[in-house]
Design an enzyme around this catalytic site. Sequence first.
Site, PDB file in Angstrom:
ATOM      1  N   ASP A 115       8.262   7.492  -2.489  1.00 57.53           N
ATOM      2  CA  ASP A 115       8.511   8.448  -3.572  1.00 57.53           C
ATOM      3  C   ASP A 115       9.163   9.714  -3.040  1.00 57.53           C
ATOM      4  O   ASP A 115       8.658  10.337  -2.102  1.00 57.53           O
ATOM      5  CB  ASP A 115       7.191   8.828  -4.258  1.00 57.53           C
ATOM      6  CG  ASP A 115       6.741   7.793  -5.260  1.00 57.53           C
ATOM      7  OD1 ASP A 115       7.484   7.544  -6.217  1.00 57.53           O
ATOM      8  OD2 ASP A 115       5.644   7.222  -5.090  1.00 57.53           O
ATOM      9  N   ASP A 125       9.161   7.189   3.916  1.00 55.16           N
ATOM     10  CA  ASP A 125       8.312   7.395   2.755  1.00 55.16           C
ATOM     11  C   ASP A 125       9.023   6.760   1.564  1.00 55.16           C
ATOM     12  O   ASP A 125      10.216   6.422   1.640  1.00 55.16           O
ATOM     13  CB  ASP A 125       8.110   8.902   2.539  1.00 55.16           C
ATOM     14  CG  ASP A 125       7.347   9.206   1.274  1.00 55.16           C
ATOM     15  OD1 ASP A 125       6.288   8.595   1.050  1.00 55.16           O
ATOM     16  OD2 ASP A 125       7.831  10.037   0.487  1.00 55.16           O
TER      17      ASP A 125
END
Length: 228
Positions: free
Chosen positions: A10, A8
Site C-alpha cells: 500500500d 511494501d
Amino acid sequence: MLTALLFDLDGTLADTDPIHFRTWKDILQQYGLNIDRAFYEQHFSGRLNAVIVGDLLPELSPEAGEQLSWQKEAEFRRRAVGELKPMAGLSDLLTWATEQHLKQAVVTNAPAENAEFMLDVLGLRNQFETVILAEALARGKPDPLPYQVALERLGLPAAGAIAFEDSPSGVRSAVAAGILTVGIASTHPPDVLYKLGATLVIPNFADPRLNDLLKFSFSPEAVVRSGL
C-alpha cells in the site's frame, strides 16, 4: 552487490492511501468519529488494522473490532477495482530487476485478502518470490520482524537488499532490519522519511535518482559517489 528488492504494498506499489482514507472516513462516521487527512496520516498509515481499531474504538469487543476491519477492507476492495494503478515507473523497475536476476519480495501490513486482490489487479501475482504478511507474524511493522523474515526466506543478508517504503512505520521496520531504504513520498513528506533513516526519498519509481542508486555497485562508497 545488490541481490534483492523488497517492496511494501500500500502506497508503494500503488498509491492506495486516498482510497483507504475515504473508506476509513466513511466507516468511522458511523461510530461518531470524523477524521481528516492529517489525523489519518498520523494514526493509520502503515499500521495494522487491529492496532488502529484498538486505539480508536477501545470499547469494541475483539470480535466486533475484527468485523469492522473486515467491513472496511471489503469496502476498500470494492472501491479500488476501478481506481488501482501501479506507481509510476514500477513496470520498468520490475523489468530491470528481473533482467538483473534480482530476487523480489513484498513485505506488507495489509490483510491477506487485500494483498492478493492488489497483486491480481496490478498483474503482479507471479512477480514476487515471496509475500510476507505481517498479520501472520508475531509482530508487524514498525518492528523489523517482517523484513527479517523476508531476508530469511530469500536466503540473503540485509546488506544485499534495498527496501521501498512509504510510511513511517515501514521505514522504521526496514531500517531497523539493517536494509538500505528508499522512501516513496506518496503519503508523507520527504523530510519525515529522511528523519526516520531513508537513504533516498523519491515521488515514484520514475525518479532518475533511483536509477543512479541502482546502477552503481551496492556499497557505501557508491552511494556517496552518486550524490545520494
